[in-house]
Scaffold this motif. Structure first.
Motif, mmCIF file in Angstrom:
data_model
loop_
_atom_site.group_PDB
_atom_site.id
_atom_site.type_symbol
_atom_site.label_atom_id
_atom_site.label_comp_id
_atom_site.label_asym_id
_atom_site.label_seq_id
_atom_site.Cartn_x
_atom_site.Cartn_y
_atom_site.Cartn_z
ATOM 1 N N LEU A 176 -22.990 -15.445 -14.156
ATOM 2 C CA LEU A 176 -24.038 -16.338 -14.636
ATOM 3 C C LEU A 176 -23.840 -16.452 -16.136
ATOM 4 C CD1 LEU A 176 -26.677 -17.921 -14.758
ATOM 5 C CD2 LEU A 176 -27.918 -15.779 -14.508
ATOM 6 N N HIS A 177 -23.582 -17.669 -16.614
ATOM 7 C CA HIS A 177 -23.245 -17.899 -18.014
ATOM 8 C C HIS A 177 -24.283 -18.807 -18.650
ATOM 9 C CE1 HIS A 177 -19.050 -16.390 -17.434
ATOM 10 N NE2 HIS A 177 -19.287 -16.801 -16.201
ATOM 11 N N SER A 294 -20.200 -9.447 -9.695
ATOM 12 C CA SER A 294 -20.313 -10.513 -10.675
ATOM 13 C C SER A 294 -20.903 -9.942 -11.963
ATOM 14 C CB SER A 294 -21.142 -11.661 -10.111
ATOM 15 O OG SER A 294 -21.060 -12.796 -10.947
ATOM 16 N N TYR A 295 -21.433 -10.790 -12.851
ATOM 17 C CA TYR A 295 -21.904 -10.340 -14.158
ATOM 18 C C TYR A 295 -22.755 -11.438 -14.781
ATOM 19 C CZ TYR A 295 -17.834 -13.198 -15.306
ATOM 20 O OH TYR A 295 -16.927 -14.227 -15.375
ATOM 21 N N GLY A 316 -21.347 -6.104 -12.542
ATOM 22 C CA GLY A 316 -20.505 -5.303 -13.420
ATOM 23 C C GLY A 316 -19.248 -4.802 -12.743
ATOM 24 N N PRO A 317 -18.162 -5.611 -12.739
ATOM 25 C CA PRO A 317 -16.913 -5.171 -12.107
ATOM 26 C C PRO A 317 -16.251 -4.048 -12.897
ATOM 27 C CG PRO A 317 -16.588 -7.263 -13.244
ATOM 28 C CD PRO A 317 -18.056 -6.978 -13.299
ATOM 29 N N PRO A 325 -23.388 -6.194 -16.391
ATOM 30 C CA PRO A 325 -24.572 -6.779 -15.744
ATOM 31 C C PRO A 325 -25.357 -7.708 -16.667
ATOM 32 C CG PRO A 325 -24.338 -4.509 -15.093
ATOM 33 C CD PRO A 325 -23.293 -4.744 -16.145
ATOM 34 N N ILE A 326 -25.494 -7.338 -17.945
ATOM 35 C CA ILE A 326 -26.043 -8.282 -18.924
ATOM 36 C C ILE A 326 -25.403 -7.999 -20.278
ATOM 37 C CG2 ILE A 326 -28.135 -6.885 -19.294
ATOM 38 C CD1 ILE A 326 -29.534 -9.687 -19.758
ATOM 39 N N HIS A 327 -24.736 -9.027 -20.806
ATOM 40 C CA HIS A 327 -23.902 -8.910 -22.004
ATOM 41 C C HIS A 327 -24.292 -10.018 -22.976
ATOM 42 C CE1 HIS A 327 -19.547 -9.394 -23.750
ATOM 43 N NE2 HIS A 327 -20.362 -8.829 -24.616
#
Length: 617
Positions: A176-177, A294-295, A316-317, A325-327
């Motif tokens: 998700l971007h 995913s991320y 979070g691969p 997970p959230i970046h």
């Protein structure tokens, strides 16, 4: 007014509205394939109808709701969303069904709003354009009411196809971007994210008493964290997970008995320290179900975000750089004002929360549970990676496991560079790892702006496999740590390094840690290394010194010290360079020296009458 006059007025009204309809024209042209139609062309104003008498009410107008993403009429005849293609939303749509697409882009100026129970599936295995990415350049809104579930599901991803780092930011599958001016407005029903037991619990109990349970419902999954003493082999892993059957007045009835005891421990002045209880259920969920994780990435320019009561599950691969997970990726000042409340990060293979070069964010009541590698992590390096004015309040890092990379320096919280950063009333528990692993860590490499100095107050670290807190910095700043409680850890309550620094520890309670209260690697510099109001109970050592890698600049100062129920109160075992320690306000056993202690070591005990007693090997 006569009947003839009324008839003329009505005819004029009808003619005027008919003319308006002709001027409006027919249907818009069909939208391009795979795209939602753009905003409708604005119709001309209809002719003004003749004036009416004051007793006649003007007709009311209502705005039509946005079209449904799920309606066939929203899309061109042969271009409905499908698992094998990229779908582009170019207007305001509502998602009121379950739908699967290969990839989705919400264009700038457009929005997608979840309504009712709805699930959006991003399937990377659908073929053709199926990358499994969700790109938000407009707005994504998920705000369920009680009883509704809004879900984004990723499936079919292959982490081997992810480049990672900046190079793959725009091409890696999945994720998700939030991009461009994209906004995430995700807000589930309020839930107490975590609380504490209000009384100790026993193995086999089918109910627990908690301090708070606002928003908790039958069906919510809970876990009670470990609180066993470190002589129990399960002290760092004794979690009890169960589902709520009933909750009323703080009493929570569970669907199964507790798997472990959850005792309390008495602290200073009779204060009782008890296990935390984490709620592992949310009504807004972003998850991975099949394939690799995913991320979520917030890109530069995406601006202020609001996420509350959101579950980030199975994201979070493992070992893919930057895919967390959230970046928050180098948002700079654009992230100021972003809020993250009551988030749940669950079952991540690659950290939990990473604020990277992004300033002015507030994180409240966030729970990270069952996380591989440091849960709350900070990109190391100098000013480019530093984040300023970050607030971490009431965060929990729980059941954190290591990898080959992090085995000897694992942490629930890594406190890195920047200015104006705060961490308050947060908890690290169940952090695994070996050697210098700890619940909370100030690592080396936190140089540059701020030098890793945080406003740090009223935090707790307990039942971690090694230390409660670990520091390994040599920065020149004045770190100040207040009101820390570190209990039932497998090594020391605090292991303080690295070589020479100037921390102030004020109000430090170290209770029942296996190896003891305080392990001192570092020596003092300007400003001095100082411990004020230090209370230690239980363990092998009260305070123990170890190898010093640099000579002192000034003495280490301990001002106000109580040590109880330990095997050895003060143990001088400095090698490399000698101890130089001033102790004020202490009435206990004198220092004992190890055979290997540096011969020039000196502990000086200052009595209230002004006399000083120096003790050497």
């Amino acid at each position: 007014m006569g009947r003839r006059t009324i008839a003329i007025v009505v005819a004029a009204l009808v003619a005027g509205f008919a003319l308006g309809a002709l001027l409006t024209g027919g249907d818009d042209e069909a939208a391009p394939p795979d795209r939602a139609p753009g905003p409708a062309t604005t119709a001309p104003e209809p002719p003004t109808p003749p004036a009416t008498t004051s007793s006649t009410l003007a007709p009311t107008t209502t705005q039509a709701p946005p079209p449904s993403f799920c309606a066939e009429t929203t899309w061109a005849a042969d271009a409905a969303p499908a698992p094998d293609r990229l779908t582009v939303v170019e207007t305001d749509l509502v998602l009121d069904c379950d739908v699967t697409v290969g990839a989705l882009r919400i264009a700038a100026g457009a929005s997608l709003t979840f309504v009712g129970d709805a699930e959006l599936v991003l399937d990377a295995g659908g073929g053709r354009q199926a990358s499994g990415r969700l790109e938000v350049m407009g707005a994504l809104r998920m705000r369920p009411t009680d009883g509704e579930q809004h879900t984004i599901t990723f499936r079919g991803l292959d982490a081997g196809e992810m480049i990672g780092g900046d190079d793959g930011m725009m091409s890696d599958p999945g994720g998700l971007h939030a991009m461009g001016e994209g906004v995430l407005d995700l807000d589930g029903p309020d839930r107490t994210a975590w609380t504490r037991l209000a009384a100790p619990a026993r193995e086999g109990d089918r109910s627990i008493v908690v301090e708070a349970a606002d928003g908790w419902q039958p069906g919510d999954v809970l876990t009670v964290v470990p609180s066993l003493p470190p002589d129990d082999p399960d002290f760092a892993t004794a979690y009890s997970e169960a589902t709520i059957v009933e909750v009323a007045d703080g009493v929570v009835t569970l669907d199964r008995p507790l798997a472990h005891d959850a005792p309390e421990v008495e602290g200073r002045d009779g204060a009782m320290h008890r296990a935390e209880v984490l709620n592992l259920t949310r009504d807004v969920v972003i998850r991975t179900t099949t394939g690799d994780p995913s991320y979520v990435t917030l890109h530069p320019g995406s601006g202020r975000q609001h996420l509350a009561d959101v579950g980030l599950i199975g994201l979070g691969p493992a070992e893919v750089i930057g895919r967390y997970p959230i970046h928050l990726h180098l948002l700079g000042d654009g992230s100021r004002g972003s809020t993250f409340d009551r988030l749940l990060v669950l079952d991540s293979q690659n950290r939990a929360v990473v604020p990277h070069g992004s300033h002015g964010t507030t994180w409240t009541d966030v729970v990270a549970h069952r996380i591989a590698n440091d849960a709350f992590w900070w990109d190391r390096g100098q000013d480019a990676n530093a984040s300023d004015d970050t607030t971490w309040h009431r965060l929990v890092a729980s059941q954190v496991t290591d990898s080959e990379e992090s085995r000897f320096r694992l942490a629930g919280f890594q406190l890195g560079s920047g200015t104006g950063n705060t961490m308050t009333e947060s908890v690290a528990v169940g952090v695994q790892g070996a050697k210098d692993s700890a619940g909370i860590a100030w690592p080396e490499g936190a140089g540059g702006r701020g030098s890793g100095e945080w406003a740090f107050d009223a935090n707790v670290s307990h039942n971690n496999a090694r230390h409660g807190v670990f520091t390994w910095q040599n920065t020149s700043g004045a770190h100040e740590i207040t009101d820390l409680v570190s209990w039932h850890n497998g090594a020391f309550g605090v292991s303080h390094g690295a070589y020479r620094n100037g921390y102030l520890w004020d109000g430090l309670d170290l209770i029942g840690n296996a190896d003891g209260g305080l392990l001192l690697h570092a020596v003092s510099r300007e400003p001095d290394l100082r411990f004020v109001d230090l209370w230690i109970r239980g363990g092998e050592f009260g305070i123990r010194t170890t190898r010093h890698n640099q000579p002192v600049i000034g003495p280490t100062v301990i001002d106000g010290l109580i040590i109880e129920d330990v095997e050895v109160a003060l143990w001088g075992a400095a090698t490399g360079h000698p101890d130089s320690i001033d102790v004020h306000g202490y009435d206990g056993p004198p220092v004992e020296y190890a055979d290997v202690a540096h011969r020039a070591s000196e502990w000086r005990f200052h009595a209230t009458d002004g006399t000083v007693t120096a003790v050497t090997p």
